[in-house]
Scaffold this motif. Sequence first.
Motif, PDB file in Angstrom:
ATOM      1  N   VAL A   1       0.954  -1.320   0.025  1.00 56.97           N
ATOM      2  CA  VAL A   1      -0.108  -0.074  -0.035  1.00 56.97           C
ATOM      3  C   VAL A   1       0.777   1.215   0.053  1.00 56.97           C
ATOM      4  CG1 VAL A   1      -1.558   1.395   1.357  1.00 56.97           C
ATOM      5  CG2 VAL A   1      -2.000  -1.101   1.040  1.00 56.97           C
ATOM      6  N   ILE A   2       1.922   1.248   0.716  1.00 53.47           N
ATOM      7  CA  ILE A   2       3.050   2.466   0.816  1.00 53.47           C
ATOM      8  C   ILE A   2       3.607   2.485  -0.609  1.00 53.47           C
ATOM      9  CG2 ILE A   2       5.043   3.406   1.777  1.00 53.47           C
ATOM     10  CD1 ILE A   2       4.333   2.053   4.461  1.00 53.47           C
ATOM     11  N   ILE A   3       3.941   1.540  -0.961  1.00 50.08           N
ATOM     12  CA  ILE A   3       4.631   1.612  -2.543  1.00 50.08           C
ATOM     13  C   ILE A   3       3.555   2.151  -3.592  1.00 50.08           C
ATOM     14  CG2 ILE A   3       5.640   0.089  -4.344  1.00 50.08           C
ATOM     15  CD1 ILE A   3       6.678  -1.569  -2.292  1.00 50.08           C
TER      16      ILE A   3
ATOM     17  N   PRO B   1      -2.794   2.849  -7.828  1.00 50.81           N
ATOM     18  CA  PRO B   1      -1.919   1.473  -7.628  1.00 50.81           C
ATOM     19  C   PRO B   1      -2.277   0.959  -6.230  1.00 50.81           C
ATOM     20  CG  PRO B   1      -0.804   3.572  -8.492  1.00 50.81           C
ATOM     21  CD  PRO B   1      -2.375   3.813  -8.456  1.00 50.81           C
ATOM     22  N   SER B   2      -2.704   1.610  -5.263  1.00 47.00           N
ATOM     23  CA  SER B   2      -3.026   1.138  -3.919  1.00 47.00           C
ATOM     24  C   SER B   2      -4.162   0.250  -4.089  1.00 47.00           C
ATOM     25  CB  SER B   2      -3.282   2.402  -2.905  1.00 47.00           C
ATOM     26  OG  SER B   2      -2.241   2.932  -2.715  1.00 47.00           O
ATOM     27  N   VAL B   3      -5.169   0.582  -5.084  1.00 44.36           N
ATOM     28  CA  VAL B   3      -6.242  -0.282  -5.183  1.00 44.36           C
ATOM     29  C   VAL B   3      -5.871  -1.691  -5.754  1.00 44.36           C
ATOM     30  CG1 VAL B   3      -8.290  -0.814  -6.492  1.00 44.36           C
ATOM     31  CG2 VAL B   3      -7.900   1.467  -5.460  1.00 44.36           C
TER      32      VAL B   3
ATOM     33  N   ARG C   1     -13.647   1.800  -4.344  1.00 45.33           N
ATOM     34  CA  ARG C   1     -12.991   0.381  -4.232  1.00 45.33           C
ATOM     35  C   ARG C   1     -11.657   0.598  -3.339  1.00 45.33           C
ATOM     36  NH1 ARG C   1     -10.602   0.059 -10.362  1.00 45.33           N
ATOM     37  NH2 ARG C   1      -9.930  -1.773  -9.476  1.00 45.33           N
ATOM     38  N   PHE C   2     -11.066   1.528  -3.220  1.00 43.94           N
ATOM     39  CA  PHE C   2     -10.132   1.549  -2.057  1.00 43.94           C
ATOM     40  C   PHE C   2     -10.527   1.569  -0.641  1.00 43.94           C
ATOM     41  CE2 PHE C   2      -7.706   4.091   0.865  1.00 43.94           C
ATOM     42  CZ  PHE C   2      -6.426   3.391   0.958  1.00 43.94           C
ATOM     43  N   ALA C   3     -11.915   2.218  -0.447  1.00 47.15           N
ATOM     44  CA  ALA C   3     -12.329   2.172   0.888  1.00 47.15           C
ATOM     45  C   ALA C   3     -12.851   0.665   1.195  1.00 47.15           C
ATOM     46  CB  ALA C   3     -13.273   3.295   1.146  1.00 47.15           C
ATOM     47  N   SER C   4     -13.449   0.204   0.364  1.00 46.37           N
ATOM     48  CA  SER C   4     -14.212  -1.097   0.540  1.00 46.37           C
ATOM     49  C   SER C   4     -13.076  -2.157   0.699  1.00 46.37           C
ATOM     50  CB  SER C   4     -14.766  -1.393  -0.905  1.00 46.37           C
ATOM     51  OG  SER C   4     -15.482  -2.785  -0.489  1.00 46.37           O
TER      52      SER C   4
ATOM     53  N   GLU D   1      -6.977  -5.352  -3.726  1.00 47.34           N
ATOM     54  CA  GLU D   1      -7.796  -6.241  -4.490  1.00 47.34           C
ATOM     55  C   GLU D   1      -6.985  -7.441  -4.860  1.00 47.34           C
ATOM     56  OE1 GLU D   1      -9.538  -4.054  -7.950  1.00 47.34           O
ATOM     57  OE2 GLU D   1     -10.863  -3.413  -6.797  1.00 47.34           O
ATOM     58  N   GLY D   2      -5.658  -7.355  -5.233  1.00 49.85           N
ATOM     59  CA  GLY D   2      -4.692  -8.590  -5.258  1.00 49.85           C
ATOM     60  C   GLY D   2      -4.694  -9.270  -4.159  1.00 49.85           C
ATOM     61  N   THR D   3      -4.681  -8.478  -2.961  1.00 52.63           N
ATOM     62  CA  THR D   3      -4.647  -9.285  -1.637  1.00 52.63           C
ATOM     63  C   THR D   3      -5.936  -9.917  -1.400  1.00 52.63           C
ATOM     64  OG1 THR D   3      -3.153  -7.627  -0.615  1.00 52.63           O
ATOM     65  CG2 THR D   3      -4.328  -9.138   0.856  1.00 52.63           C
ATOM     66  N   LEU D   4      -7.147  -9.419  -1.588  1.00 49.51           N
ATOM     67  CA  LEU D   4      -8.434 -10.260  -1.740  1.00 49.51           C
ATOM     68  C   LEU D   4      -8.569 -11.471  -2.560  1.00 49.51           C
ATOM     69  CD1 LEU D   4     -10.746  -7.057  -1.461  1.00 49.51           C
ATOM     70  CD2 LEU D   4     -10.241  -8.454   0.561  1.00 49.51           C
TER      71      LEU D   4
END
Length: 375
Positions: free
Chosen positions: A237-239, A287-289, A344-347, A293-296
């Motif tokens: 997320v930081i990256i 990018p953070s999204v 999407r990010f917040a969810s 979503e990749g983690t989910l």
Amino acid sequence: MQDKELAQHQVSMLLFIALACGIGMFLFTKVFGTQVLTAFTGSGNYEIVTSANTYAQIRGFAWPAVLVGLVAQSASLGVKDSWGPLKALAAASVINGVGDIVLCSVCGYGIAGAAWATMVSQIVAAFMMMRNLNNKGFRAFSFTIPSARELLQIFEIAAPVFVTMTSKVAFYALLTYSATSMGAITLAAHQVMINILCMCTVWGEPLSQTAQSFMPELIYGANRNLTKARMLLKSLVIIGAITGAVLGTVGTLVPWLFPSLFTNDRMVVQQMHIILAPYFSALLVTPSVHSLEGTLLAGRDLRYLSQSMSVCFCIGTLLLMVLRNKFGSLPGCWWILVLFQWGRFASGFQRLISPTGMLYNENFNQVEYIKTKAT
């Protein structure tokens, strides 16, 4: 040895399904391409439909190779091989770029030349992906017809992912459809900016691939370690935030300071400049999204991912319909895109930091995991 044969069987099944779906998409493009494009752009835009159909028909030849190549790419990433797919994509980019210059600028084939260049590059990339998979010990050119039970298992996993991807693509399509009704100049500006946006968002995709490659063993593998999984997500997320800030800045400065790289029409440039603020805001978080979503996806929280994406799509679509009927504003459309991306990010963020989520709950999704592993 048994695990390797099981992996080979699963890859062979997915390759067959990808090939079958690719052929189906090719036939659909051939039969219904003109009708779909006409419905999308309107019957009055005959020239647009003709050019777009030429492009779509040529690109349609690559559909089987594209889908097969995506399966081969995913299998390579699954064994933590990123160099093979990188080489294939790099070669495809070079072929596409050179092909565009030769066929469009030198030979004067226009949009057909661009389509041929992209189609050839995709086929070459797919072949390189398959050959790389062969080098990793898989029989990449072995296709296995799945049984009814295996198809059901694949459907249970693929259906939520399909809903997720379809919702995202459909929203972008509706965004372009809304811009189409605002005139040729507005549509041209929108197309320039959305293409730049898509080109920039590709830089965030490796974060999703990294999460999908390394998270599964940390979340539910034999050496599971949720603490390390949380640390990895934090890093991603930081990256992603840093990447989004850099891409947003560079990606905004280029069309702002050098619009002549894309068009010399002053009216189009003016329309491009009025959407720079929402364009930057959307690009900043993308990018953070990807990392969330990749983690989910890695944690197989597929139902939640598909449901949240569907909610974002429905809200975004409703807002686009209201805006299109009442105001017809291109900046308004782009601010809805910002809402879609930040939604999407917040969810995803809320789900992953939840005490009952996959990164904190030791028993999360364990029933589904054991069932899948047993089969």
